[in-house]
Design a protein around this motif. Structure first.
Motif, PDB file in Angstrom:
ATOM      1  N   TYR A 162       0.880  -1.383  -0.199  1.00  0.00           N
ATOM      2  CA  TYR A 162      -0.078   0.033   0.076  1.00  0.00           C
ATOM      3  C   TYR A 162       0.732   1.268  -0.078  1.00  0.00           C
ATOM      4  CZ  TYR A 162      -3.720   3.282   1.291  1.00  0.00           C
ATOM      5  OH  TYR A 162      -4.490   4.462   1.277  1.00  0.00           O
ATOM      6  N   ASN A 163       1.960   1.259   0.767  1.00  0.00           N
ATOM      7  CA  ASN A 163       2.920   2.278   0.678  1.00  0.00           C
ATOM      8  C   ASN A 163       3.446   2.526  -0.471  1.00  0.00           C
ATOM      9  OD1 ASN A 163       2.165   3.138   3.312  1.00  0.00           O
ATOM     10  ND2 ASN A 163       3.754   1.857   4.281  1.00  0.00           N
ATOM     11  N   MET A 208       2.291   1.832  -3.426  1.00  0.00           N
ATOM     12  CA  MET A 208       1.360   2.426  -4.348  1.00  0.00           C
ATOM     13  C   MET A 208       1.252   3.879  -3.993  1.00  0.00           C
ATOM     14  SD  MET A 208       0.321   0.213  -6.469  1.00  0.00           S
ATOM     15  CE  MET A 208      -1.054   1.047  -7.194  1.00  0.00           C
ATOM     16  N   ASN A 209       1.436   4.427  -2.855  1.00  0.00           N
ATOM     17  CA  ASN A 209       1.081   5.799  -2.638  1.00  0.00           C
ATOM     18  C   ASN A 209       2.369   6.534  -3.220  1.00  0.00           C
ATOM     19  OD1 ASN A 209      -1.331   5.821  -1.215  1.00  0.00           O
ATOM     20  ND2 ASN A 209      -0.667   5.402   0.880  1.00  0.00           N
ATOM     21  N   GLU A 210       3.441   5.737  -2.871  1.00  0.00           N
ATOM     22  CA  GLU A 210       4.813   6.391  -3.439  1.00  0.00           C
ATOM     23  C   GLU A 210       4.537   6.817  -4.844  1.00  0.00           C
ATOM     24  OE1 GLU A 210       8.259   4.565  -2.084  1.00  0.00           O
ATOM     25  OE2 GLU A 210       7.582   4.360  -0.393  1.00  0.00           O
ATOM     26  N   ASN A 217       1.956   6.582  -6.810  1.00  0.00           N
ATOM     27  CA  ASN A 217       0.917   7.776  -7.243  1.00  0.00           C
ATOM     28  C   ASN A 217       1.425   8.987  -7.063  1.00  0.00           C
ATOM     29  OD1 ASN A 217      -1.187   5.909  -7.944  1.00  0.00           O
ATOM     30  ND2 ASN A 217      -1.925   5.993  -5.454  1.00  0.00           N
ATOM     31  N   GLU A 218       2.391   9.582  -6.110  1.00  0.00           N
ATOM     32  CA  GLU A 218       3.094  10.685  -6.077  1.00  0.00           C
ATOM     33  C   GLU A 218       4.126  11.028  -7.301  1.00  0.00           C
ATOM     34  OE1 GLU A 218       2.215  13.171  -3.980  1.00  0.00           O
ATOM     35  OE2 GLU A 218       0.742  11.852  -3.155  1.00  0.00           O
ATOM     36  N   ASN A 219       4.775   9.881  -7.590  1.00  0.00           N
ATOM     37  CA  ASN A 219       5.634  10.105  -8.782  1.00  0.00           C
ATOM     38  C   ASN A 219       4.707  10.383 -10.029  1.00  0.00           C
ATOM     39  OD1 ASN A 219       8.033   9.889  -7.024  1.00  0.00           O
ATOM     40  ND2 ASN A 219       7.918   7.409  -7.543  1.00  0.00           N
ATOM     41  N   LYS A 256       1.892  11.699 -10.331  1.00  0.00           N
ATOM     42  CA  LYS A 256       1.383  13.247 -10.227  1.00  0.00           C
ATOM     43  C   LYS A 256       2.617  14.135 -10.892  1.00  0.00           C
ATOM     44  CE  LYS A 256      -1.995  12.423  -6.473  1.00  0.00           C
ATOM     45  NZ  LYS A 256      -2.129  12.540  -5.149  1.00  0.00           N
TER      46      LYS A 256
END
Length: 86
Positions: A1-2, A4-6, A8-10, A12
């Protein structure tokens, strides 16, 4: 999950690319490469999946594109270019 969050930030932070032909309607029935389009799409989808799964290096993408061109990608580009320029 972490992870995926990383990711997603990349994502963006990446530039958005809109193809020049985004509004072009192609008559695929006139493509010489029509009978190869499924195989071409499958090759790319499988390679992308392998890269995302970590079973293929992104450095191998050039070889995938070489194979795509040989399988009919070059003809597909010619078909689309011909219709796009009309």
């Amino acid at each position: 999950y972490n992870l995926m969050n990383e990711m997603n930030e990349n994502l963006k932070e990446m530039d958005t690319v809109i193809p020049d032909d985004v509004l072009t309607v192609y008559d695929i029935s006139k493509f010489k490469a029509q009978n190869k389009m499924n195989d071409l799409a499958t090759l790319l989808a499988e390679a992308k999946g392998k890269i995302l799964a970590g079973t293929m290096s992104s450095e191998e993408w050039g070889a995938v594109m070489d194979e795509w061109m040989k399988m009919g990608g070059e003809q597909l580009i010619q078909d689309k270019t011909q219709q796009y320029l009309k």
